[in-house]
Design an enzyme around this catalytic site. Sequence first.
Site, PDB file in Angstrom:
ATOM      1  N   SER A 210      25.634 -40.749  32.063  1.00 33.83           N
ATOM      2  CA  SER A 210      25.541 -39.333  32.424  1.00 33.83           C
ATOM      3  C   SER A 210      26.920 -38.792  32.797  1.00 33.83           C
ATOM      4  CB  SER A 210      24.591 -39.146  33.607  1.00 33.83           C
ATOM      5  OG  SER A 210      23.301 -39.563  33.254  1.00 33.83           O
TER       6      SER A 210
ATOM      7  N   ALA B 146      23.619 -48.662  42.687  1.00 34.80           N
ATOM      8  CA  ALA B 146      23.983 -47.376  43.294  1.00 34.80           C
ATOM      9  C   ALA B 146      25.363 -47.016  42.767  1.00 34.80           C
ATOM     10  CB  ALA B 146      23.985 -47.473  44.812  1.00 34.80           C
TER      11      ALA B 146
ATOM     12  N   CYS C 142      18.858 -36.457  39.715  1.00 33.95           N
ATOM     13  CA  CYS C 142      19.908 -36.251  40.712  1.00 33.95           C
ATOM     14  C   CYS C 142      19.353 -35.495  41.925  1.00 33.95           C
ATOM     15  CB  CYS C 142      21.077 -35.499  40.107  1.00 33.95           C
ATOM     16  SG  CYS C 142      20.568 -34.159  39.073  1.00 33.95           S
TER      17      CYS C 142
ATOM     18  N   ILE D  55      11.388 -44.147  32.069  1.00 29.97           N
ATOM     19  CA  ILE D  55      11.714 -43.622  33.369  1.00 29.97           C
ATOM     20  C   ILE D  55      13.168 -43.940  33.743  1.00 29.97           C
ATOM     21  CG2 ILE D  55       9.374 -43.764  34.336  1.00 29.97           C
ATOM     22  CD1 ILE D  55      10.099 -46.506  35.532  1.00 29.97           C
ATOM     23  N   ASN D  56      13.681 -43.217  34.720  1.00 35.36           N
ATOM     24  CA  ASN D  56      14.946 -43.595  35.334  1.00 35.36           C
ATOM     25  C   ASN D  56      14.635 -44.709  36.354  1.00 35.36           C
ATOM     26  OD1 ASN D  56      17.674 -43.515  36.297  1.00 35.36           O
ATOM     27  ND2 ASN D  56      17.755 -41.401  35.561  1.00 35.36           N
TER      28      ASN D  56
ATOM     29  N   GLY E 187      15.030 -52.964  35.271  1.00 38.01           N
ATOM     30  CA  GLY E 187      14.739 -54.300  34.745  1.00 38.01           C
ATOM     31  C   GLY E 187      13.253 -54.633  34.788  1.00 38.01           C
TER      32      GLY E 187
ATOM     33  N   GLY F 177      12.346 -48.828  30.637  1.00 38.36           N
ATOM     34  CA  GLY F 177      12.088 -49.474  31.926  1.00 38.36           C
ATOM     35  C   GLY F 177      11.599 -50.888  31.750  1.00 38.36           C
ATOM     36  N   GLY F 178      12.515 -51.831  31.903  1.00 36.42           N
ATOM     37  CA  GLY F 178      12.134 -53.232  31.945  1.00 36.42           C
ATOM     38  C   GLY F 178      11.818 -53.885  30.620  1.00 36.42           C
TER      39      GLY F 178
ATOM     40  N   GLY G 288      17.669 -51.556  28.411  1.00 34.69           N
ATOM     41  CA  GLY G 288      18.822 -51.358  29.267  1.00 34.69           C
ATOM     42  C   GLY G 288      19.237 -52.602  30.016  1.00 34.69           C
TER      43      GLY G 288
HETATM   44  C1  LIG Z   1      23.996 -49.830  36.061  1.00 37.06           C
HETATM   45  C2  LIG Z   1      23.074 -48.715  35.646  1.00 37.06           C
HETATM   46  C3  LIG Z   1      23.593 -47.443  35.455  1.00 37.06           C
HETATM   47  C4  LIG Z   1      22.732 -46.403  35.057  1.00 37.06           C
HETATM   48  N1  LIG Z   1      23.263 -45.152  34.835  1.00 37.06           N
HETATM   49  C5  LIG Z   1      22.446 -44.145  34.421  1.00 37.06           C
HETATM   50  C6  LIG Z   1      22.985 -42.859  34.133  1.00 37.06           C
HETATM   51  O1  LIG Z   1      24.193 -42.625  34.194  1.00 37.06           O
HETATM   52  N2  LIG Z   1      22.120 -41.879  33.753  1.00 37.06           N
HETATM   53  C7  LIG Z   1      20.758 -42.086  33.611  1.00 37.06           C
HETATM   54  O2  LIG Z   1      20.024 -41.164  33.256  1.00 37.06           O
HETATM   55  N3  LIG Z   1      20.241 -43.319  33.853  1.00 37.06           N
HETATM   56  C8  LIG Z   1      21.042 -44.337  34.248  1.00 37.06           C
HETATM   57  N4  LIG Z   1      20.512 -45.587  34.473  1.00 37.06           N
HETATM   58  C9  LIG Z   1      19.064 -45.798  34.266  1.00 37.06           C
HETATM   59  C10 LIG Z   1      18.773 -46.384  32.891  1.00 37.06           C
HETATM   60  O3  LIG Z   1      19.183 -45.512  31.847  1.00 37.06           O
HETATM   61  C11 LIG Z   1      17.276 -46.693  32.722  1.00 37.06           C
HETATM   62  O4  LIG Z   1      16.549 -45.485  32.795  1.00 37.06           O
HETATM   63  C12 LIG Z   1      16.755 -47.640  33.791  1.00 37.06           C
HETATM   64  O5  LIG Z   1      17.708 -48.641  34.070  1.00 37.06           O
HETATM   65  C13 LIG Z   1      15.444 -48.304  33.387  1.00 37.06           C
HETATM   66  O6  LIG Z   1      15.589 -49.035  32.177  1.00 37.06           O
HETATM   67  P1  LIG Z   1      15.906 -50.633  32.142  1.00 37.06           P
HETATM   68  O7  LIG Z   1      14.950 -51.292  33.078  1.00 37.06           O
HETATM   69  O8  LIG Z   1      15.720 -51.028  30.709  1.00 37.06           O
HETATM   70  O9  LIG Z   1      17.329 -50.777  32.593  1.00 37.06           O
HETATM   71  C14 LIG Z   1      21.342 -46.644  34.862  1.00 37.06           C
HETATM   72  C15 LIG Z   1      20.843 -47.941  35.053  1.00 37.06           C
HETATM   73  C16 LIG Z   1      21.684 -48.980  35.433  1.00 37.06           C
HETATM   74  C17 LIG Z   1      21.108 -50.364  35.612  1.00 37.06           C
END
Ligand SMILES: Cc1cc2nc3c(=O)[nH]c(=O)nc-3n(C[C@H](O)[C@H](O)[C@H](O)COP(=O)(O)O)c2cc1C
Length: 318
Positions: free
Chosen positions: A57, A81, A140, A202-203, A229, A255-256, A277
């Site tokens: 982002s 974070a 945000c 989801i985020n 994760g 998500g995961g 991700g």
């Molecule tokens: C290190 C890290 C940085 C992330 N930065 C962003 C971001 O900049 N913008 C956003 O919309 N989501 C961000 N995410 C969320 C991921 O895009 C994703 O929605 C979330 O991690 C769930 O997917 P996952 O379990 O496959 O990682 C971030 C996640 C991680 C782990």
Amino acid sequence: MVTKIPSGECMDATLRTRFLELDLATPLVLPAGVLGTSFSSLLACARCGAGLVTTKSATLTERTGHPGPVVVETPAGLLNAVGISNPGIAEVLREVAVYRRHTAVPVAVSVFADSPADFAELARRVSDSPADLLELNLSCPNVSGEFGAPLAGSPDTVAAIVAAVKHAARLPLIAKLSPNVTDIAAVGRAAEQAGADALCAINTLGPGMVIDTELGLPVLSNGSGGLSGAAIRPVAVRAVHQLAQSVGIPIIGVGGVCNAVDAAEMLIAGARLVGVGTALWSGGIELFGDIGRNLLAYLNRRCYPDPAAVPRLEPSHA
Ligand SMILES: Cc1cc2nc3c(=O)[nH]c(=O)nc-3n(C[C@H](O)[C@H](O)[C@H](O)COP(=O)(O)O)c2cc1C
């Protein structure tokens, strides 16, 4: 048409899929932020089998984010974070332009602001770039800290942002939703009615906290962070299922997801595309190829001609 082979399986399924007028080679997506902003990491994912990549982002100006440590491992994922550290939209769009010179794999630019006006300005900037899609990070805060009150928590706020951006943007618009709400379907409907062309869910989930028992302090400098994760997959699957019952626009399920079974689960829940991700942190970007191959085998085994043909879960299971 799919061709059955004697074992009862089929053999000519494809991973190709349509998404917002784009023809994607696979339904697999690099979600925002997980691998940073550089064109080389986006390109590496595209070359490994992602059908769509998303930038970290970007904000209007550079943001340093939180001081380290910003990421800590948990039993089944990461707590982060990062704090939307990014070099600002101008630099991100320079990276996107370089990316575009190397590949035709579509790229979504994710943007982040704390007012409709700033979101609209970001949308104008991205519309003038070679990006294919614009994603709004609506997780945000509108008050304090990264996990203050997420903008995505209020259908009215989401509608105001999406409407402002729709007016300013010339690119298809994806609204990325937070799971940290009581009624994600209401938020998704508000985004759709205001003009979103797709949703991403989801985020990260949370906030959560990990404590160092020797120091007696939280591990993350920020104290708490968002969980991603494998641990959050059931929450993501439920959110995608609820959204799929509530909106007519396509959904990117994130998500995961760690393997092809998880990807198939997202498709059955109602996702059109599937993000991978956090799993890349341990599995490497080759995971896109592995998941793609195994998902293709699943489609053939079930005689589904393509990812969009995977039957969705019936309503009312949430
Ligand atoms: C290190 C890290 C940085 C992330 N930065 C962003 C971001 O900049 N913008 C956003 O919309 N989501 C961000 N995410 C969320 C991921 O895009 C994703 O929605 C979330 O991690 C769930 O997917 P996952 O379990 O496959 O990682 C971030 C996640 C991680 C782990």
